[in-house]
Design a protein around this motif. Structure first.
Motif, PDB file in Angstrom:
ATOM      1  N   PHE A   5      45.144  27.771  53.480  1.00 12.58           N
ATOM      2  CA  PHE A   5      44.755  27.444  52.110  1.00 12.58           C
ATOM      3  C   PHE A   5      43.391  28.025  51.741  1.00 12.58           C
ATOM      4  O   PHE A   5      43.218  28.575  50.650  1.00 12.58           O
ATOM      5  N   ALA A   6      42.408  27.911  52.624  1.00 13.20           N
ATOM      6  CA  ALA A   6      41.066  28.391  52.292  1.00 13.20           C
ATOM      7  C   ALA A   6      41.061  29.894  52.058  1.00 13.20           C
ATOM      8  O   ALA A   6      40.404  30.392  51.132  1.00 13.20           O
ATOM      9  N   THR A   7      41.786  30.638  52.864  1.00 18.17           N
ATOM     10  CA  THR A   7      41.823  32.093  52.718  1.00 18.17           C
ATOM     11  C   THR A   7      42.561  32.495  51.448  1.00 18.17           C
ATOM     12  O   THR A   7      42.142  33.421  50.737  1.00 18.17           O
ATOM     13  N   VAL A   8      43.645  31.798  51.140  1.00 16.77           N
ATOM     14  CA  VAL A   8      44.376  32.072  49.898  1.00 16.77           C
ATOM     15  C   VAL A   8      43.500  31.761  48.692  1.00 16.77           C
ATOM     16  O   VAL A   8      43.425  32.552  47.738  1.00 16.77           O
ATOM     17  N   ILE A 215      50.620  36.516  46.813  1.00 17.65           N
ATOM     18  CA  ILE A 215      50.189  35.435  45.922  1.00 17.65           C
ATOM     19  C   ILE A 215      49.185  35.891  44.867  1.00 17.65           C
ATOM     20  O   ILE A 215      49.359  35.594  43.668  1.00 17.65           O
ATOM     21  N   PRO A 216      48.089  36.600  45.219  1.00 21.06           N
ATOM     22  CA  PRO A 216      47.106  36.954  44.190  1.00 21.06           C
ATOM     23  C   PRO A 216      47.690  37.739  43.022  1.00 21.06           C
ATOM     24  O   PRO A 216      47.311  37.501  41.865  1.00 21.06           O
ATOM     25  N   ALA A 220      47.627  36.609  39.116  1.00 20.06           N
ATOM     26  CA  ALA A 220      47.042  37.458  38.085  1.00 20.06           C
ATOM     27  C   ALA A 220      48.034  37.679  36.942  1.00 20.06           C
ATOM     28  O   ALA A 220      47.659  37.642  35.758  1.00 20.06           O
ATOM     29  N   GLU A 221      49.301  37.900  37.276  1.00 17.00           N
ATOM     30  CA  GLU A 221      50.324  38.085  36.245  1.00 17.00           C
ATOM     31  C   GLU A 221      50.454  36.840  35.378  1.00 17.00           C
ATOM     32  O   GLU A 221      50.563  36.934  34.141  1.00 17.00           O
ATOM     33  N   LEU A 222      50.451  35.688  35.995  1.00 17.08           N
ATOM     34  CA  LEU A 222      50.571  34.442  35.252  1.00 17.08           C
ATOM     35  C   LEU A 222      49.390  34.243  34.308  1.00 17.08           C
ATOM     36  O   LEU A 222      49.563  33.842  33.145  1.00 17.08           O
ATOM     37  N   CYS A 223      48.187  34.526  34.791  1.00 20.00           N
ATOM     38  CA  CYS A 223      46.999  34.362  33.946  1.00 20.00           C
ATOM     39  C   CYS A 223      46.992  35.366  32.797  1.00 20.00           C
ATOM     40  O   CYS A 223      46.669  35.007  31.647  1.00 20.00           O
ATOM     41  N   GLU A 224      47.357  36.595  33.078  1.00 18.10           N
ATOM     42  CA  GLU A 224      47.380  37.628  32.031  1.00 18.10           C
ATOM     43  C   GLU A 224      48.410  37.308  30.964  1.00 18.10           C
ATOM     44  O   GLU A 224      48.216  37.602  29.772  1.00 18.10           O
ATOM     45  N   ALA A 225      49.509  36.685  31.374  1.00 17.49           N
ATOM     46  CA  ALA A 225      50.562  36.322  30.427  1.00 17.49           C
ATOM     47  C   ALA A 225      50.311  34.965  29.787  1.00 17.49           C
ATOM     48  O   ALA A 225      51.168  34.464  29.051  1.00 17.49           O
ATOM     49  N   ARG A 226      49.160  34.380  30.037  1.00 17.79           N
ATOM     50  CA  ARG A 226      48.803  33.044  29.538  1.00 17.79           C
ATOM     51  C   ARG A 226      49.829  31.999  29.982  1.00 17.79           C
ATOM     52  O   ARG A 226      50.194  31.092  29.231  1.00 17.79           O
ATOM     53  N   GLU A 227      50.292  32.142  31.225  1.00 15.72           N
ATOM     54  CA  GLU A 227      51.262  31.211  31.787  1.00 15.72           C
ATOM     55  C   GLU A 227      50.708  30.486  33.008  1.00 15.72           C
ATOM     56  O   GLU A 227      51.473  29.963  33.832  1.00 15.72           O
ATOM     57  N   MET A 251      47.465  24.902  42.925  1.00 14.98           N
ATOM     58  CA  MET A 251      46.281  25.660  43.319  1.00 14.98           C
ATOM     59  C   MET A 251      46.648  26.908  44.115  1.00 14.98           C
ATOM     60  O   MET A 251      45.987  27.952  43.979  1.00 14.98           O
ATOM     61  N   THR A 252      47.674  26.832  44.932  1.00 19.23           N
ATOM     62  CA  THR A 252      48.036  27.967  45.785  1.00 19.23           C
ATOM     63  C   THR A 252      48.467  29.169  44.966  1.00 19.23           C
ATOM     64  O   THR A 252      48.417  30.309  45.451  1.00 19.23           O
ATOM     65  N   PHE A 253      48.857  28.951  43.705  1.00 21.67           N
ATOM     66  CA  PHE A 253      49.255  30.065  42.851  1.00 21.67           C
ATOM     67  C   PHE A 253      48.304  30.239  41.666  1.00 21.67           C
ATOM     68  O   PHE A 253      48.689  30.744  40.612  1.00 21.67           O
ATOM     69  N   GLY A 254      47.050  29.828  41.879  1.00 21.17           N
ATOM     70  CA  GLY A 254      46.009  30.116  40.897  1.00 21.17           C
ATOM     71  C   GLY A 254      46.064  29.284  39.641  1.00 21.17           C
ATOM     72  O   GLY A 254      45.516  29.682  38.608  1.00 21.17           O
ATOM     73  N   GLY A 255      46.692  28.113  39.700  1.00 18.33           N
ATOM     74  CA  GLY A 255      46.772  27.252  38.532  1.00 18.33           C
ATOM     75  C   GLY A 255      45.528  26.409  38.352  1.00 18.33           C
ATOM     76  O   GLY A 255      44.515  26.588  39.050  1.00 18.33           O
TER      77      GLY A 255
END
Length: 542
Positions: A5-8, A215-216, A220-227, A251-255
């Motif tokens: 988790f910490a590295t992700v 994962i990163p 990034a795709e989710l954030c760029e798509a406002r999702e 959190m693991t997927f940048g939420g």
């Protein structure tokens, strides 16, 4: 990149660093800010002599500090340990001593308890106090003289450098259950992360991932798509549901994690927060949370914009068909996933959405989950027999410093290692599993076994009943007799204990019905919504 988790999280801070990570009221942290604060906590732990494997206890309410200190602990390859914020001196002292905690992070409003127990714990090398005087005005800092404030610590250390970590590093979750002293369930981090690669992306509209390195880019795709997914753990983070279902998958997927400001569930605040922050998912613990949430929506139908809502996730207590159906009625697009799980492992899940049948306690078993009879033989579908749920192929290591309990719960049968938490069930003809209840609370009355959860659900279906707990008391003739306590919701001023019992006759055999049901002001439950049977027994007047 290691499955850790910490590295992700570090990779996510580098990739979506400007995206929001933590929200509570006016407090907002981006992924980069959260990573920086966690890195400074890691540096302080190392400076205090912490080594990989050392335990860091969290005596905290839901707050950004909970997740920041959890993350910072993993950064240093130490082991985070949850502590129930309701624990009083003896319970707190026992857990910290049993876990061999070398550091403790605590809210200032809990400082008096810490001040009383800390001098007797020689292993504690670092005490970190989190200011919460904005919520509890009497939470004055400085009651634990040897403690350092979280903000002073953050300003006093540079961020710890990035390091290589081992997926075999562990986390430890203390579970109190319904009987006995708390036990620390040890779990390796790598399998937990790898499991999320498969389970989370479909909920985000993406295919499962094959490797943690992917994962990163997905984040990034989710954030760029406002999702970017926003999750609200309505239950305590110190409970496995709050952290393991409400926070970590997101959190693991940048939420982003959205936390309520009030301590204790205020359903009106919850829905207002969902509307204000465009929350997508909520984590709860069964009906103890769902019923007040339904009542709040019933009181103001159509008064909230809940169009952002996609998921409600639950685990840890019974989630009735009635509550699920009511929530679906208010939020038509909602999907409800009821995870049947214990700290000792995932048994399966039940999916509810508009247009599908909704049942209580019936679920699809996870892979390698079976029901075993008294001879450790797998019960086949359709057999009219009761057994215990067994979770095959578990990666959990067992209970910390309790070889006897580990051997009892984690057993190898025909070459397969099972986790057997103690939940009784039957296997339906279609292979689904009907959960009956935890064996430790089973009532034996006249040779018949009664599982409290089934009775409780039947009583709660009666108009006017808000909550109910059922248990056995000594009986000269039958060994035990079924009794219970219930609280009222005010919707039916004519309800009586006798009417509530009579209303359950249509769905329960006569021997399962409570011989006595007493009304109380509030049915006792732990902060995570789980039944507090010892307190319920104390309320019951023989």
């Amino acid at each position: 990149m290691e499955s850790h988790f910490a590295t992700v999280f570090e990779a996510l801070a580098d990739t979506v660093g400007d995206a929001p990570a933590l929200v509570q009221g006016t407090t907002r942290r981006t992924w980069q800010e959260m990573d920086d604060r966690a890195a400074r906590i890691a540096a302080a732990l190392v400076d205090a002599g912490a080594e990989p494997g050392d335990k860091v206890a969290q005596f905290l309410y839901n707050s950004p500090a909970y997740l920041e200190s959890w993350y910072g602990t993993l950064k240093a390859r130490c082991v985070p340990v949850n502590v129930n914020y309701r624990y009083v001196d003896d319970e707190l002292s026992y857990l910290l001593e049993n876990a061999e905690a070398s550091a403790l992070v605590f809210h200032a409003s809990l400082a008096e308890r810490v001040a009383r127990v800390a001098p007797g714990l020689d292993g504690l090398r670092l005490l970190i106090e989190v200011d919460d005087s904005d919520i509890v005005p009497t939470a004055a800092a400085g009651r634990v003289p040897e403690a350092v404030s979280m903000e002073a610590l953050l300003s006093g250390f540079d961020p710890a450098p990035r390091i290589t970590r081992d997926p075999a590093d562990i986390t430890m979750t203390y579970t109190g259950g319904t009987t006995g002293l708390p036990k620390g369930v040890m779990s390796t981090i790598g399998p937990a992360v790898d499991g999320l690669l498969v389970s989370v992306p479909p909920a985000l509209g993406r295919p499962p991932l094959a490797h943690v390195d992917e994962i990163p880019a997905v984040a990034a795709e989710l954030c760029e798509a406002r999702e970017q997914f926003g999750s609200l753990p309505a239950c305590p983070l110190m409970h496995a549901t709050g952290l393991g279902i409400g926070a970590l998958p997101t959190m693991t997927f940048g939420g982003r994690i959205v936390l309520l400001e009030q301590r204790g569930l205020d359903a009106d605040e919850l829905w207002a927060t969902v509307e204000r922050e465009s929350v997508n998912g909520i984590a709860v613990v069964g009906d103890a949370f769902a019923r007040p949430m339904v009542a709040s929506l019933d009181a103001a139908p159509g008064g909230r914009d809940l169009s952002s809502m996609k998921l409600i996730l639950s685990s840890g207590a019974m989630f009735s068909a009635e509550s699920k159906t009511a929530l679906l009625g208010h939020i038509p697009q909602l999907v409800i996933i009821d995870y049947i799980a214990a700290t000792e492992g995932m048994m399966g899940s039940a999916l509810a959405m508009n247009g599908t049948p909704v049942e209580t306690g019936r679920f699809t078993p996870a892979p390698n989950v079976v029901v075993l009879d008294d001879d450790d033989t797998v019960i086949e579908p359709g057999a009219d027999r009761t057994g215990v749920v067994a979770i095959g192929g578990t990666s959990l290591l067992g209970y910390y410093k309790d070889e006897g309990k580990t051997a009892e719960t984690f057993r190898t049968i025909d070459g397969v290692r099972y986790s057997i938490p103690g939940d009784f069930a039957q296997v339906r003809a279609d292979g689904s599993i009907q959960l009956l209840g935890r064996g430790s609370q089973c009532i034996n009355t006249g040779g018949e076994k009664v599982y409290p959860e089934e009775v409780e659900e039947a009583i709660k279906r009666h108009d006017g009943i808000a909550d109910c707990l059922v248990f056995g008391v000594a009986d000269e003739r039958f060994g035990q007799r079924v009794v219970g306590v219930a609280s009222l919701d005010g919707s039916d001023p004519e309800v009586t204990p006798e009417r509530a019992i009579d209303g359950a006759r249509a769905s329960l055999s006569a021997y399962k019905l409570p011989r006595t049901l007493q009304f109380v002001d509030l049915v006792p439950r732990a902060p995570n919504g789980k039944a507090d049977y010892p307190s319920a027994r104390a309320l019951f007047r023989h």
